[in-house]
Write a protein that holds these residues in place. Structure first.
Motif, PDB file in Angstrom:
ATOM      1  N   ASN A  73       0.829  -1.198   0.000  1.00  0.00           N
ATOM      2  CA  ASN A  73       0.000   0.000   0.000  1.00  0.00           C
ATOM      3  C   ASN A  73       0.871   1.258   0.000  1.00  0.00           C
ATOM      4  O   ASN A  73       1.856   1.344   0.727  1.00  0.00           O
ATOM      5  CB  ASN A  73      -0.920  -0.014   1.226  1.00  0.00           C
ATOM      6  CG  ASN A  73      -2.047   0.984   1.111  1.00  0.00           C
ATOM      7  OD1 ASN A  73      -1.831   2.192   1.076  1.00  0.00           O
ATOM      8  ND2 ASN A  73      -3.274   0.479   1.039  1.00  0.00           N
ATOM      9  N   ASN A 112       0.140   4.080   1.127  1.00  0.00           N
ATOM     10  CA  ASN A 112      -0.066   4.862   2.346  1.00  0.00           C
ATOM     11  C   ASN A 112       0.782   4.278   3.476  1.00  0.00           C
ATOM     12  O   ASN A 112       0.552   3.154   3.930  1.00  0.00           O
ATOM     13  CB  ASN A 112      -1.552   4.851   2.720  1.00  0.00           C
ATOM     14  CG  ASN A 112      -1.867   5.816   3.845  1.00  0.00           C
ATOM     15  OD1 ASN A 112      -1.163   5.884   4.840  1.00  0.00           O
ATOM     16  ND2 ASN A 112      -2.950   6.564   3.685  1.00  0.00           N
ATOM     17  N   VAL A 141      -1.126   3.155   6.565  1.00  0.00           N
ATOM     18  CA  VAL A 141      -1.833   1.889   6.377  1.00  0.00           C
ATOM     19  C   VAL A 141      -0.868   0.720   6.531  1.00  0.00           C
ATOM     20  O   VAL A 141      -1.166  -0.265   7.202  1.00  0.00           O
ATOM     21  CB  VAL A 141      -2.526   1.841   4.998  1.00  0.00           C
ATOM     22  CG1 VAL A 141      -3.077   0.449   4.718  1.00  0.00           C
ATOM     23  CG2 VAL A 141      -3.641   2.876   4.938  1.00  0.00           C
TER      24      VAL A 141
END
Length: 240
Positions: free
Chosen positions: A94, A96, A99
């Motif tokens: 991911n 992010n 995350v």
């Protein structure tokens, strides 16, 4: 003046990116290491402090791992029914970062639960086959995924009181000749695991101080000799 400020800001930005990039690379290298967790399910598990040791020490250890395997010390460690599946601890792809961090924290939590699950396992065998547990984790480290990098690490929660094959109960290992005799016997019986290049940390050994204080110095020296024969460098061994 304006141009100087622009160049200064650009330089600061470049330096910040370089520092963050280096930190990211360092963190990535640490988090890809193949690790092993060994849990003593025998008399050690009955000591009140054993579970607390796992809660205190395991999370920090797992934070340096990208993959973890498990082995249990039982009366019959090799082939014991006390098992846990290995677990990848990567945060995924991911984009992010928050995350990825959250996913990794959840995986480390799951890894801790699996270790504590082993602590209460009972395969019906008697005795304590510490050497068998170490052999099992050595074999499982060999099954680590190809992407695992960095130094391999093992954490062991045990008092190291082996009594299968060779009974350490007498603690009569104060003399170097006594220790070398045990190591030679273990070698001839194929009981020394291959842990070359592995960093090993043991927690729980010092709990012997409360029950068998006379055993701590000679038994610690014996295990140093065993781990040395297994290929563990003295600088990579901690018995606590």
């Amino acid at each position: 003046m304006k141009n100087l400020l622009i160049r200064a800001c650009a330089l600061i930005t470049t330096l910040a990116v370089a520092v963050l990039g280096a930190a990211a690379c360092s963190g990535e290298q640490e988090s890809t290491a193949a690790c092993g967790t060994v849990i003593d399910t025998t008399g050690f598990a009955e000591i009140a402090k054993s579970e607390e040791l796992i809660k205190q020490q395991l999370p920090g250890f797992l934070g340096k791992c990208g993959w973890v395997a498990y082995a249990a010390i039982t009366g019959s460690s090799v082939g014991s029914s006390c098992q846990q599946q290995s677990l990848a601890l990567q945060g995924g792809n991911n984009d992010n970062e928050l995350v990825r961090k959250k996913v990794r924290e959840e995986l480390i939590g799951q890894a801790g639960e699996r270790a504590r699950g082993l602590l209460t396992c009972n395969d019906g065998s008697s005795g304590s086959d510490v050497l068998g547990g170490l052999q099992m984790i050595a074999d499982r480290l060999d099954d680590a995924p190809d992407g695992a990098g960095g130094q391999r690490r093992i954490i062991v929660f045990s008092d190291l009181m082996n009594n299968k094959g060779i009974n350490f109960k007498s603690c009569d290992f104060g003399e170097p000749t006594a220790r070398s005799g045990v190591v030679d016997k273990l070698k001839s019986g194929g009981r020394i695991p291959d842990l070359g290049g592995v960093a090993v940390t043991v927690y729980g050994f010092n709990l012997l101080e409360e029950r068998r204080p006379e055993c701590v110095p000679p038994l610690k020296e014996l295990w140093k000799a065993i781990f040395a024969a297994a290929g563990v460098d003295e600088s990579n061994l901690r018995i606590l």
